[in-house]
Design a protein around this motif. Structure first.
Motif, PDB file in Angstrom:
ATOM      1  N   THR A  38       0.861  -1.181   0.000  1.00 16.33           N
ATOM      2  CA  THR A  38       0.000   0.000   0.000  1.00 16.33           C
ATOM      3  C   THR A  38       0.898   1.233   0.000  1.00 16.33           C
ATOM      4  OG1 THR A  38      -1.753  -1.126   1.227  1.00 16.33           O
ATOM      5  CG2 THR A  38      -1.801   1.278   1.210  1.00 16.33           C
ATOM      6  N   HIS A  98      -4.742   6.091  -1.608  1.00 13.72           N
ATOM      7  CA  HIS A  98      -3.954   4.913  -1.223  1.00 13.72           C
ATOM      8  C   HIS A  98      -3.939   3.941  -2.395  1.00 13.72           C
ATOM      9  CE1 HIS A  98      -4.445   6.438   2.882  1.00 13.72           C
ATOM     10  NE2 HIS A  98      -5.733   6.562   2.581  1.00 13.72           N
ATOM     11  N   LYS A 100      -3.176   0.313  -3.717  1.00 19.10           N
ATOM     12  CA  LYS A 100      -3.010  -1.043  -3.211  1.00 19.10           C
ATOM     13  C   LYS A 100      -2.607  -1.935  -4.379  1.00 19.10           C
ATOM     14  CE  LYS A 100      -5.546  -2.528   0.174  1.00 19.10           C
ATOM     15  NZ  LYS A 100      -4.682  -2.187   1.332  1.00 19.10           N
TER      16      LYS A 100
END
Length: 846
Positions: A38, A98, A100
């Protein structure tokens, strides 16, 4: 909406990382790894795609969380630019987000990225991420200014441990066969400084100033780590005091790795080393090996502040990192053991940088570094030696304490951030109130070496003319370059320093002294020419008036002038003869290195025989005055004895050759019975005169993995044997895959540089190119290309150019150009100085 992609090979600054969470699961048997990542990012504007760095990565699922929603992503790869673009079905809003990423990678055998290192017993998974190889271990914004914090965890086999940048905070079982080790969050740092190492490493422990210190290696090397621990304890306290800023990480680990291309790497809090750069067996290590290991440790530890805590903005300023550490490493090592003669070593390093920079083609210290290939070529003698020499000269000019305070101010102002070279020298200028900025700018922005020509000193003044210096008699300065330089004159007390302006001709004040020497303390980044009368007085006072580093500088300067066609080789040999009784090993190393060059580059076979006779006559008395080895001998005396032993052996002194065989036999019976420094010289003489039986013994010794120093020494000795059949055996062995590819190129380079085996080796390289090329790592191919510069004739020069034009080696274009230039320079030197050498030998050798 914007697509936040890259400009050329640089990433967009419209998206910046702030934090990485990395969870890795390596499989050391299958040589693969899986990653879950992440990345917390900030977008300056809305975007539908984001580009980051990745190579040799197979992406799984990708998504972005932003604005309260999760968007799946698709990945397109740009292998050429080592980038991956993550595209999303709708716009990612500006602000926090974020990324991922699930992915898989390979544990390669290329010694960069996340790679496999192998001992005799097992595999290890280790990292080497400088300069642009973090992208092989995890998709990342892999540029030095894109700093972030890191949370790192690795799930590994039950019996393995993991070392990373920070301390372990948890170790959790994962079923019966695995456990997950999690590390404390790092401070803000660049991706190239991340490290994680997996295996059964064992460590010696210590501490300094409240910081835990470990030196680690494979289990069989545990007993050779104590020297590194003690050195690091001393150096850490020294640097805490010097910088006025405490060591910035919670612990310091140093790890020796079986397969490692560089000497060492300054990963923040987890420095990695080639085994020979950290391991010391106190019974067999020479004083030189101890000093070298200490220097490497001090160099990498200097980076923990200067380079890791404060990092260059971009790779064109790599020189500031490496030059600073190259300069600073001398201070703690000299304080640790003043008998290692570190100032003399620094003077020799300066000469190497000056010679490199005085080639027909050089570059500015700060130069273009946009692509990985250009970045990889930044780590040369200019970034280390020239940059370090320039910093030493500035410190000598403004004073040690003033310079130290300027360093502190610079680090304090940019702590855990990035900075430019201008930031550094502006801090020094502000603190010293001297024009450090002008001095640095003139040396950083212009290529080449200044040559300062001094007129006869009279009336307390001398006229100084400056121009660019070349190690070639045919190269004339047409650049018009001038530099702003501090010139420090020798006096009976402290040196007197004058600032030379950036003009072709200037007048400087000179102190009252019995002789003129304009490189006091041996720190000047320039070459000098004196009027004949001043030079004669300098030579007459050299032994009594100059320090050992200053004598080294004088010798190196005169040999450079010979190579440039400004001094006759016979006059240089008169200087060598005049200091023939000097008992400083550094001074003699400088003199004898140049004599070796005369033998190799100028002399024909008959001249070599005469030079050998002169060497025996001149240096055997000095060798005999040293007497038999004693445990009470100083490191310098041990080194001088070994140097002279090797010199006389090379000059075919039969008694020395016989003694070399005897010493090798004594060592085989009892390693503690022979001084290690002398043994090293004896084995070189014995190998040079050795037969197939001795070759077999050396070959077996090179496979002894218990003592990496001894193993490496034996491996290199294989290239000293002269028998053509043994040369072929060495070349076959080097390209067989049995030699670690971190070392195989060294055998090729030694054989190429030796006069007796050079042609045979070059033919072998051409005829077995696929085998040779298969051994190259990212950097070593360029080293082999550079070694062809040992030729000294037009035929081989043209062959080298032609062969590498059709068989290109990555990151070697500068090495090839330098090799061709060196061959041309050698041809010139031979043609211009051969007659003078013959005349000198006819007069001085009966």
């Amino acid at each position: 909406m914007a697509v936040l992609t890259a400009q050329a090979q640089r990433l967009s600054t419209k998206v910046l990382p702030s934090h990485y969470t990395l969870a890795l699961t390596p499989d050391l048997h299958a040589a693969t790894f899986h990653g879950e990542e992440t990345i917390d990012i900030t977008l300056a504007q809305p975007a539908t795609a984001i580009t980051l760095n990745a190579i040799e990565i197979r992406f799984g699922t990708v998504s972005v969380i932003a604005g309260g929603q999760t968007l799946p992503g698709t990945v397109s790869l740009n292998e050429k630019d080592q980038q991956a673009t993550l595209a999303f079905p709708s716009t990612v809003p500006a602000g926090q987000a974020h990324l991922k990423i699930s992915y898989d990678g390979i544990l390669n055998n290329e010694l960069h990225g996340f790679y496999l290192s192998k001992s005799d017993k097992r595999n290890y998974a280790v990292t080497q991420l400088e300069a642009t190889d973090a992208r092989r271990a995890f998709p990342s914004f892999d540029e030095p200014a894109m700093k972030a914090t890191f949370d790192i965890s690795l799930s590994v086999d039950k019996g393995d441990n993991v070392i990373s940048n920070t301390n372990v905070v948890s170790d959790t079982p994962q079923g019966a066969e695995k456990h997950t080790i999690t590390f404390a969050r790092t401070p803000k740092m660049s991706t190239y400084l991340v490290a994680f190492l997996v295996g059964d490493f064992e460590c010696q422990t210590g501490s300094a100033d409240g910081i835990p210190i470990r030196a680690c290696a494979t289990p069989d090397k545990l007993g050779q780590l104590q020297f590194a621990v003690k050195t690091a304890e001393f150096v850490l306290h020294y640097y805490d005091t010097y910088f006025g800023i405490k060591y910035p990480m919670p612990k310091l680990d140093m790890i020796g790795i079986p397969d490692f291309e560089a000497g060492a790497m300054e990963n923040f809090g987890a420095i990695t080393y080639r085994e020979t750069a950290i391991l010391i067996d106190p019974q067999t290590a020479t004083e030189g090996q101890k000093a070298q290991v200490a220097a490497v440790i001090a160099h990498e530890m200097a980076h923990q502040w200067f380079g890791d805590m404060v990092t260059m903005q971009w790779w064109d300023n790599l020189w500031l990192n490496e030059g600073f550490a190259t300069w600073l490493e001398h201070k703690p090592v000299n304080a640790l053991n003043s008998e290692w003669n570190i100032p003399q070593a620094a003077a020799e390093e300066l000469d190497g940088a000056l010679n490199y920079d005085a080639g027909r083609v050089t570059r500015t210290i700060r130069s273009k570094a946009d692509t990985p290939d250009e970045i990889n070529q930044q780590g040369d003698e200019l970034s280390y030696g020239k940059a370090g020499g320039v910093l030493a000269m500035v410190e000598n000019y403004i004073g040690e304490e003033t310079f130290r305070q300027g360093v502190h101010n610079y680090l304090q102002a940019h702590m855990f951030g990035n900075a430019t070279a201008e930031d550094f020298w502006n801090a020094q200028t502000a603190n010293s109130h001297k024009p450090v900025d002008k001095i640095m700018e003139s040396l950083i922005a212009q290529p080449g070496v200044p040559l300062l020509e001094f007129s006869v000193a009279a009336g307390g003044k001398t006229e100084v003319r400056q121009q660019r210096f070349y190690l070639s008699s045919s190269m004339k300065d047409t650049t018009g370059e001038t530099w702003t330089l501090p010139v420090c004159f020798k006096t009976a007390g402290a040196p007197t320093c004058e600032l030379l302006g950036a003009k072709s001709t200037s007048t400087l004040n000179v102190p009252a002294a019995p002789y003129l020497f304009a490189n006091a303390a041996a720190k000047g980044y320039y070459r000098t020419v004196y009027a004949p009368a001043d030079y004669a007085r300098l030579v007459a006072h050299a032994e009594t008036g100059l320090t050992a580093p200053e004598r080294i500088v004088m010798l190196d300067n005169q040999w450079a002038l010979v190579r440039a066609g400004k001094v006759k080789v016979g006059d240089f040999l008169d200087l060598v003869t005049a200091i023939g009784k000097d008992q400083d090993s550094g001074v003699q190393a400088s003199a004898l290195g140049s004599v070796g060059s005369i033998r190799e580059r100028i002399a024909d076979d008959a001249d070599r025989d005469k030079l050998a006779s002169w060497i025996r006559t001149t240096y055997l008395p000095l060798y005999e005055t040293l007497g038999v080895p004693s445990p009470s001998d100083s490191p310098d005396k041990k080194q001088l004895r070994a140097q002279l032993f090797g010199l006389l052996g090379g000059a075919k002194d039969e008694a020395i050759i016989t003694q070399s065989r005897e010493l090798v036999g004594e060592f085989m019976k009892d390693p503690t019975s022979v001084d290690p420094t002398l043994f090293q010289a004896a084995t070189a003489v014995a190998a040079t005169n050795g037969d197939a039986a001795f070759y077999e013994h050396v070959l077996q010794a090179s496979k002894n993995t218990q003592n990496p120093q001894m193993s490496e020494q034996a491996l290199h000795l294989l290239a000293y044997f002269k028998d053509p059949e043994l040369v072929t055996r060495t070349l076959d062995y080097a390209t067989s895959g049995q030699v670690r590819n971190q070392d195989s190129w060294i055998l090729l380079a030694i054989e190429l540089q030796k006069r007796m085996s050079r042609v045979q080796t070059w033919q072998y390289v051409q005829q077995n190119w696929d085998k040779v090329k298969a051994q190259f790592t990212t950097a070593s191919g360029a080293y082999v290309v550079g070694s062809t510069g040992a030729f000294c004739d037009a035929t081989h020069r043209d062959e080298v150019k032609s062969f590498f034009a059709s068989h290109p080696v990555p990151s070697s274009n500068r090495s090839l150009q330098r090799a061709v230039d060196q061959i041309n320079d050698c041809i010139e030197l031979h043609d211009s100085q051969e007659a003078n050498l013959k005349n000198w030998l006819a007069t001085n050798v009966p």
